[in-house]
Design a protein around this motif. Structure first.
Motif, PDB file in Angstrom:
ATOM      1  N   PHE A   1       0.856  -1.200   0.000  1.00 23.19           N
ATOM      2  CA  PHE A   1       0.000   0.000   0.000  1.00 23.19           C
ATOM      3  C   PHE A   1       0.878   1.230   0.000  1.00 23.19           C
ATOM      4  O   PHE A   1       1.913   1.267   0.670  1.00 23.19           O
ATOM      5  CB  PHE A   1      -0.890  -0.032   1.240  1.00 23.19           C
ATOM      6  CG  PHE A   1      -1.939   1.034   1.301  1.00 23.19           C
ATOM      7  CD1 PHE A   1      -3.008   1.031   0.423  1.00 23.19           C
ATOM      8  CD2 PHE A   1      -1.868   2.036   2.262  1.00 23.19           C
ATOM      9  CE1 PHE A   1      -3.993   2.009   0.493  1.00 23.19           C
ATOM     10  CE2 PHE A   1      -2.846   3.019   2.345  1.00 23.19           C
ATOM     11  CZ  PHE A   1      -3.918   3.004   1.455  1.00 23.19           C
ATOM     12  N   ARG A   2       0.461   2.239  -0.753  1.00 24.28           N
ATOM     13  CA  ARG A   2       1.231   3.480  -0.825  1.00 24.28           C
ATOM     14  C   ARG A   2       0.347   4.699  -0.584  1.00 24.28           C
ATOM     15  O   ARG A   2      -0.841   4.691  -0.913  1.00 24.28           O
ATOM     16  CB  ARG A   2       1.913   3.628  -2.188  1.00 24.28           C
ATOM     17  CG  ARG A   2       3.315   3.053  -2.204  1.00 24.28           C
ATOM     18  CD  ARG A   2       4.063   3.423  -3.467  1.00 24.28           C
ATOM     19  NE  ARG A   2       5.487   3.157  -3.305  1.00 24.28           N
ATOM     20  CZ  ARG A   2       6.378   4.044  -2.916  1.00 24.28           C
ATOM     21  NH1 ARG A   2       5.994   5.288  -2.668  1.00 24.28           N
ATOM     22  NH2 ARG A   2       7.647   3.720  -2.790  1.00 24.28           N
ATOM     23  N   THR A   3       0.958   5.728  -0.025  1.00 25.08           N
ATOM     24  CA  THR A   3       0.288   6.998   0.237  1.00 25.08           C
ATOM     25  C   THR A   3       1.176   8.103  -0.335  1.00 25.08           C
ATOM     26  O   THR A   3       2.145   8.519   0.293  1.00 25.08           O
ATOM     27  CB  THR A   3       0.068   7.195   1.745  1.00 25.08           C
ATOM     28  OG1 THR A   3       1.302   6.953   2.441  1.00 25.08           O
ATOM     29  CG2 THR A   3      -0.974   6.216   2.269  1.00 25.08           C
ATOM     30  N   SER A   4       0.835   8.559  -1.530  1.00 23.56           N
ATOM     31  CA  SER A   4       1.702   9.485  -2.275  1.00 23.56           C
ATOM     32  C   SER A   4       1.198  10.916  -2.198  1.00 23.56           C
ATOM     33  O   SER A   4      -0.009  11.168  -2.216  1.00 23.56           O
ATOM     34  CB  SER A   4       1.781   9.058  -3.745  1.00 23.56           C
ATOM     35  OG  SER A   4       2.440   7.823  -3.878  1.00 23.56           O
ATOM     36  N   VAL A   5       2.143  11.839  -2.150  1.00 23.39           N
ATOM     37  CA  VAL A   5       1.848  13.274  -2.174  1.00 23.39           C
ATOM     38  C   VAL A   5       2.275  13.813  -3.534  1.00 23.39           C
ATOM     39  O   VAL A   5       3.398  13.546  -3.998  1.00 23.39           O
ATOM     40  CB  VAL A   5       2.572  14.017  -1.047  1.00 23.39           C
ATOM     41  CG1 VAL A   5       2.258  15.512  -1.099  1.00 23.39           C
ATOM     42  CG2 VAL A   5       2.192  13.439   0.305  1.00 23.39           C
TER      43      VAL A   5
END
Length: 535
Positions: free
Chosen positions: A291-295
């Protein structure tokens, strides 16, 4: 066609990494100038019932929050809560991302899209990215989360099994029962015939444990939805080339770097990775990331990859933890370890850095701006009879000024190891117990109806049963004596149970009031530390 989120509503929680304060910190670290959280516009695509947006809005009255979701049931529930709270700076709209008009909703400083991209068809994914670019202001930041390979390859095995089995069953409840039963059956069957270290058996056992801990809503929408399309990180970056957006960073800075890897692994990565994207992709391979949380920012913005020490001087810091040994030596060259509540460990031999981390730990949950922290750390070092920088200040020489750049660089290292927290904004948190403890109106309702609260760092905290009863009472109108009386009444009416250290319930008698007083003090201390209590 009825929406699946209408029939199985998804509980909406607070997520710290989506808060404009957390995103603003990351923007500043990478050389951007995002809007302050106290005066910004925030859009959430896929807002569900508003459990993420509404607590933000309550504490940031001069900012504006808009949520859009395709589930009318969830939007109506969120609107009802907004009305109950009397908030005028947040609204939820029922709508389809494919039909949202950027001109109608306006532009935003922050766009949040959590738990949507991987769970919609490709057409909607492309529209989501395009809509984000269309409404994001020049200095704006966007947050997008998504499932990634290689970690999801293993999870897909179990998802495919469940989807095959569920072809014969109709209705969410029946499908959920059958999905759990199937994984249990396959895992136990494989275990009976496979060797103890069989990879397939170990995989299924791990997934079974994970699924057992999932709520029905999470299992249904994470595993059983028609659409769930993980991708590799580098494929996500390729998608951005079709829209005026660019990657800034991951919300978890420590996952962008190889600080936690052995030396030989770091050396190999340095040779094979030719840019930041490839470095992070290789790290995903090594970590088996799921899982990734990108800005993201607009293409014309220019994030600077190297985090310079001067950029942390505009931030505030806090440390939910402290030194791992006592007494804590500030002598130069003597390593002192620190442990954060996140599990992160870091050590330093630098007097000023050690003093700063001790100060932050003792001041939790408050945050300190850089200059205040520098001054307090230098004072600690002087009181210990040590020069701030570990040198000079003896033999009649003038005492040197504390090394700002060294402390700033060490704080960056702490951030990269997830050892400290950084903020732009100080929420209105209590640092000591007041006469009439108070939590936010949102939290009083969330505790009573759903058993959780949003901490003042905007993280979800699940409450034990006694706190679910206590938090709704903390509206700032009751003093300690009145709260003790309320708790005693709850115990007397069997709505709350207080037990001795041996586990026996205390139900009545002269010891009940004393036990209720002790219980209240313990629970308020927990809420102060979370932090949840307002100043």
């Amino acid at each position: 066609m009825p929406d699946s989120y209408d029939s199985v509503p998804y509980t909406s929680f607070a997520y710290g990494y989506t808060h404009p304060d957390a995103l603003g910190v990351l923007g500043r670290l990478f050389g951007l100038a995002p809007a302050p959280p106290t005066a910004c516009r925030v859009l959430e695509l896929g807002c569900a019932t508003g459990g993420n947006l509404i607590p933000m809005a309550e504490l940031l009255p001069d900012s504006e929050f808009v949520g859009i979701d395709r589930s009318r049931v969830q939007v109506d529930r969120g609107r009802a809560l907004i009305g109950e709270l009397g908030l005028t700076n947040v609204r939820l709209e029922h709508g389809d991302i494919l039909r949202v008009d950027p001109q109608t909703i306006g532009s935003f400083d922050y766009v949040v899209c959590h738990g949507v991209l991987s769970w919609v068809p490709r057409q909607v994914q492309d529209r989501l990215l395009g809509l984000t670019a269309a409404v994001l202001r020049p200095r704006g930041l966007a947050f997008i989360s998504y499932n990634v390979y290689p970690g999801w390859h293993m999870r897909e095995v179990v998802r495919d099994m469940m989807l095959f089995h569920l072809r014969r069953f109709e209705g969410p409840q029946k499908q959920l029962e059958q999905a759990r039963g199937l994984v249990d059956f396959v895992a136990s069957s494989v275990k009976q015939r496979a060797a103890e270290d069989d990879p397939y058996a170990l995989l299924l056992a791990k997934e079974l444990d994970t699924i057992k801990g999932m709520s029905d809503a999470y299992l249904f929408h994470e595993h059983l939805e028609r659409d769930n399309s993980p991708l590799y990180f580098h494929e996500f970056i390729d998608r951005l080339r079709g829209v005026p957006l660019r990657y800034v960073c991951d919300t978890d800075l420590h996952l962008m770097v190889a600080r936690d890897m052995p030396d030989e692994v770091r050396e190999t990565l340095a040779r094979v990775a030719d840019d930041q994207v490839s470095m992070e992709q290789y790290l995903d391979f090594v970590r088996n990331r799921q899982f990734r949380t990108s800005v993201l920012c607009r293409t014309e913005a220019a994030p600077v990859r190297r985090i310079e020490p001067g950029r942390v001087e505009s931030l505030r810091f806090t440390l939910p933890g402290g030194p791992t040994s006592t007494p804590a030596s500030l002598e130069p060259g003597v390593e002192l370890g620190f442990l954060s509540a996140s599990g992160a460990r870091i050590s330093s031999p630098e007097p000023l850095t050690k003093a700063a981390l001790i100060e932050l730990g003792e001041r939790w949950p408050a945050t300190l701006d850089f200059d205040t922290l520098l001054e307090a750390a230098a004072a600690r070092v002087r009181e210990a009879g040590v020069a701030p920088n570990g040198d000079g200040g003896d033999n009649g020489e003038p005492e040197p000024e504390p090394d700002r750049e060294r402390l700033a660089a060490d704080l960056i290292e702490c951030l990269l190891r997830k050892a400290v927290l950084a903020r732009v904004w100080e929420p209105p948190l209590a640092t000591e117990l007041g006469d009439k403890p108070r939590v936010s109106a949102f939290n009083r309702i969330a505790a009573d109806r759903e058993g959780w609260v949003a901490t003042l760092h905007h993280n979800r905290s699940k409450l034990a049963a006694p706190l679910q009863r206590l938090v709704p009472l903390l509206d700032g109108t009751r003093d300690r004596a009145q709260l003790i009386a309320e708790v005693t009444a709850l115990v007397n009416t069997k709505q709350m149970s207080i037990r001795t250290q041996d586990g026996a319930p205390i139900e009545d008698g002269p010891e009940l009031e004393a036990a209720c007083a002790e219980f209240l003090d313990e629970q308020l201390a927990k809420l102060l530390d979370l932090p949840v209590l307002l100043s």
